[in-house]
Design a protein around this motif. Structure first.
Motif, PDB file in Angstrom:
ATOM      1  N   GLN A  66       0.827  -1.208   0.000  1.00 37.82           N
ATOM      2  CA  GLN A  66       0.000   0.000   0.000  1.00 37.82           C
ATOM      3  C   GLN A  66       0.865   1.263   0.000  1.00 37.82           C
ATOM      4  O   GLN A  66       0.571   2.239  -0.695  1.00 37.82           O
ATOM      5  CB  GLN A  66      -0.945   0.011   1.203  1.00 37.82           C
ATOM      6  N   TYR A  67       1.938   1.224   0.774  1.00 36.06           N
ATOM      7  CA  TYR A  67       2.862   2.362   0.824  1.00 36.06           C
ATOM      8  C   TYR A  67       3.468   2.619  -0.554  1.00 36.06           C
ATOM      9  O   TYR A  67       3.530   3.757  -1.015  1.00 36.06           O
ATOM     10  CB  TYR A  67       3.967   2.094   1.859  1.00 36.06           C
ATOM     11  N   MET A  68       3.923   1.562  -1.205  1.00 29.79           N
ATOM     12  CA  MET A  68       4.506   1.703  -2.539  1.00 29.79           C
ATOM     13  C   MET A  68       3.508   2.314  -3.513  1.00 29.79           C
ATOM     14  O   MET A  68       3.858   3.223  -4.274  1.00 29.79           O
ATOM     15  CB  MET A  68       4.958   0.334  -3.075  1.00 29.79           C
ATOM     16  N   ASP A 112      14.485  -5.745  14.350  1.00 33.85           N
ATOM     17  CA  ASP A 112      15.371  -4.755  13.731  1.00 33.85           C
ATOM     18  C   ASP A 112      14.912  -4.409  12.319  1.00 33.85           C
ATOM     19  O   ASP A 112      14.893  -3.239  11.939  1.00 33.85           O
ATOM     20  CB  ASP A 112      16.817  -5.269  13.673  1.00 33.85           C
ATOM     21  N   THR A 113      14.545  -5.417  11.544  1.00 33.20           N
ATOM     22  CA  THR A 113      14.085  -5.169  10.178  1.00 33.20           C
ATOM     23  C   THR A 113      12.802  -4.351  10.187  1.00 33.20           C
ATOM     24  O   THR A 113      12.650  -3.407   9.400  1.00 33.20           O
ATOM     25  CB  THR A 113      13.872  -6.493   9.422  1.00 33.20           C
ATOM     26  N   ILE A 114      11.898  -4.682  11.083  1.00 31.81           N
ATOM     27  CA  ILE A 114      10.646  -3.929  11.180  1.00 31.81           C
ATOM     28  C   ILE A 114      10.931  -2.488  11.575  1.00 31.81           C
ATOM     29  O   ILE A 114      10.348  -1.549  11.021  1.00 31.81           O
ATOM     30  CB  ILE A 114       9.676  -4.614  12.160  1.00 31.81           C
ATOM     31  N   ALA A 115      11.852  -2.278  12.514  1.00 27.49           N
ATOM     32  CA  ALA A 115      12.218  -0.921  12.934  1.00 27.49           C
ATOM     33  C   ALA A 115      12.860  -0.150  11.776  1.00 27.49           C
ATOM     34  O   ALA A 115      12.582   1.039  11.582  1.00 27.49           O
ATOM     35  CB  ALA A 115      13.153  -0.973  14.133  1.00 27.49           C
ATOM     36  N   GLU A 116      13.707  -0.811  10.996  1.00 28.41           N
ATOM     37  CA  GLU A 116      14.335  -0.175   9.829  1.00 28.41           C
ATOM     38  C   GLU A 116      13.290   0.227   8.801  1.00 28.41           C
ATOM     39  O   GLU A 116      13.362   1.311   8.215  1.00 28.41           O
ATOM     40  CB  GLU A 116      15.364  -1.116   9.200  1.00 28.41           C
ATOM     41  N   ILE A 117      12.312  -0.641   8.570  1.00 27.37           N
ATOM     42  CA  ILE A 117      11.227  -0.329   7.629  1.00 27.37           C
ATOM     43  C   ILE A 117      10.451   0.890   8.120  1.00 27.37           C
ATOM     44  O   ILE A 117      10.157   1.803   7.357  1.00 27.37           O
ATOM     45  CB  ILE A 117      10.295  -1.547   7.447  1.00 27.37           C
ATOM     46  N   SER A 118      10.148   0.909   9.396  1.00 25.03           N
ATOM     47  CA  SER A 118       9.420   2.026   9.980  1.00 25.03           C
ATOM     48  C   SER A 118      10.195   3.330   9.831  1.00 25.03           C
ATOM     49  O   SER A 118       9.641   4.362   9.449  1.00 25.03           O
ATOM     50  CB  SER A 118       9.142   1.744  11.459  1.00 25.03           C
ATOM     51  N   GLU A 119      11.485   3.273  10.117  1.00 23.19           N
ATOM     52  CA  GLU A 119      12.329   4.466  10.021  1.00 23.19           C
ATOM     53  C   GLU A 119      12.427   4.970   8.580  1.00 23.19           C
ATOM     54  O   GLU A 119      12.327   6.168   8.317  1.00 23.19           O
ATOM     55  CB  GLU A 119      13.727   4.152  10.557  1.00 23.19           C
ATOM     56  N   THR A 156      10.345   4.479   6.071  1.00 23.12           N
ATOM     57  CA  THR A 156       9.071   4.842   5.437  1.00 23.12           C
ATOM     58  C   THR A 156       8.271   5.870   6.230  1.00 23.12           C
ATOM     59  O   THR A 156       7.370   6.497   5.690  1.00 23.12           O
ATOM     60  CB  THR A 156       8.174   3.598   5.266  1.00 23.12           C
ATOM     61  N   GLY A 157       8.563   5.977   7.513  1.00 23.83           N
ATOM     62  CA  GLY A 157       7.752   6.845   8.372  1.00 23.83           C
ATOM     63  C   GLY A 157       6.479   6.164   8.834  1.00 23.83           C
ATOM     64  O   GLY A 157       5.659   6.773   9.514  1.00 23.83           O
ATOM     65  N   LEU A 158       6.319   4.896   8.463  1.00 23.02           N
ATOM     66  CA  LEU A 158       5.141   4.152   8.901  1.00 23.02           C
ATOM     67  C   LEU A 158       5.267   3.836  10.388  1.00 23.02           C
ATOM     68  O   LEU A 158       6.333   3.431  10.851  1.00 23.02           O
ATOM     69  CB  LEU A 158       5.002   2.840   8.117  1.00 23.02           C
ATOM     70  N   LYS A 159       4.201   4.025  11.103  1.00 17.81           N
ATOM     71  CA  LYS A 159       4.189   3.661  12.519  1.00 17.81           C
ATOM     72  C   LYS A 159       3.745   2.210  12.610  1.00 17.81           C
ATOM     73  O   LYS A 159       2.647   1.850  12.201  1.00 17.81           O
ATOM     74  CB  LYS A 159       3.211   4.554  13.293  1.00 17.81           C
ATOM     75  N   ILE A 160       4.618   1.407  13.108  1.00 18.42           N
ATOM     76  CA  ILE A 160       4.326  -0.019  13.255  1.00 18.42           C
ATOM     77  C   ILE A 160       4.156  -0.311  14.730  1.00 18.42           C
ATOM     78  O   ILE A 160       5.012   0.029  15.542  1.00 18.42           O
ATOM     79  CB  ILE A 160       5.449  -0.883  12.650  1.00 18.42           C
ATOM     80  N   SER A 161       3.022  -0.884  15.063  1.00 15.11           N
ATOM     81  CA  SER A 161       2.773  -1.180  16.477  1.00 15.11           C
ATOM     82  C   SER A 161       2.407  -2.643  16.639  1.00 15.11           C
ATOM     83  O   SER A 161       1.914  -3.286  15.718  1.00 15.11           O
ATOM     84  CB  SER A 161       1.661  -0.289  17.024  1.00 15.11           C
ATOM     85  N   LEU A 162       2.655  -3.133  17.830  1.00 17.49           N
ATOM     86  CA  LEU A 162       2.372  -4.506  18.171  1.00 17.49           C
ATOM     87  C   LEU A 162       1.364  -4.490  19.296  1.00 17.49           C
ATOM     88  O   LEU A 162       1.561  -3.831  20.311  1.00 17.49           O
ATOM     89  CB  LEU A 162       3.641  -5.222  18.625  1.00 17.49           C
ATOM     90  N   HIS A 163       0.255  -5.158  19.090  1.00 16.14           N
ATOM     91  CA  HIS A 163      -0.784  -5.237  20.131  1.00 16.14           C
ATOM     92  C   HIS A 163      -0.767  -6.625  20.732  1.00 16.14           C
ATOM     93  O   HIS A 163      -0.875  -7.612  20.010  1.00 16.14           O
ATOM     94  CB  HIS A 163      -2.165  -4.932  19.540  1.00 16.14           C
ATOM     95  N   ILE A 164      -0.615  -6.676  22.025  1.00 24.86           N
ATOM     96  CA  ILE A 164      -0.616  -7.954  22.725  1.00 24.86           C
ATOM     97  C   ILE A 164      -1.789  -7.952  23.684  1.00 24.86           C
ATOM     98  O   ILE A 164      -1.970  -7.029  24.452  1.00 24.86           O
ATOM     99  CB  ILE A 164       0.703  -8.171  23.492  1.00 24.86           C
ATOM    100  N   GLY A 165      -2.563  -8.990  23.599  1.00 28.70           N
ATOM    101  CA  GLY A 165      -3.677  -9.047  24.536  1.00 28.70           C
ATOM    102  C   GLY A 165      -4.926  -9.634  23.972  1.00 28.70           C
ATOM    103  O   GLY A 165      -5.114  -9.980  22.897  1.00 28.70           O
TER     104      GLY A 165
END
Length: 111
Positions: free
Chosen positions: A57-59, A93-100, A102-111
């Protein structure tokens, strides 16, 4: 779980991992191990699929081609292709690099 001490010669009598598994674990333990592994695989697949969809979607929204996007992410073609297909075992680390990148905020929901 059952713990047994095996030496190298003991392992030689088993032709397959299934045979070794049956020697070490009860049927209930084997079923539990397999069920937990399937559950983890499903969760991992759902997460990688979510990242894949978000990047596609970002692309599209940024009118980026594959080569432009791999340069933006500083990734090899093979790595990006795996991620976009949902076939990558993403690290934090890869997810953090992608976020950095692209500027996409990536969050993890646990629960």
């Amino acid at each position: 779980m059952t713990k047994m001490n095996f030496n190298k010669n003991d392992y030689d009598k088993f032709q397959t991992l299934d045979e070794l598994e049956k020697e070490i674990f009860s049927e209930d333990e084997i079923n539990d191990i397999h069920a937990r592994a399937l559950k983890r695989a499903k969760a991992r697949n759902e997460m990688t699929e979510a990242v894949s969809k978000a990047l596609i979607q970002y692309m599209a929204s940024h009118h980026l081609g594959f080569n432009q996007f791999k340069k933006q992410l500083h990734m090899s073609s093979a790595t990006l292709a795996k991620i976009l297909k949902g076939n990558s075992n993403l690290t934090l680390d890869t997810i953090a690099e992608i976020s950095e990148a692209t500027g996409l905020k990536i969050s993890l929901h646990i629960g």
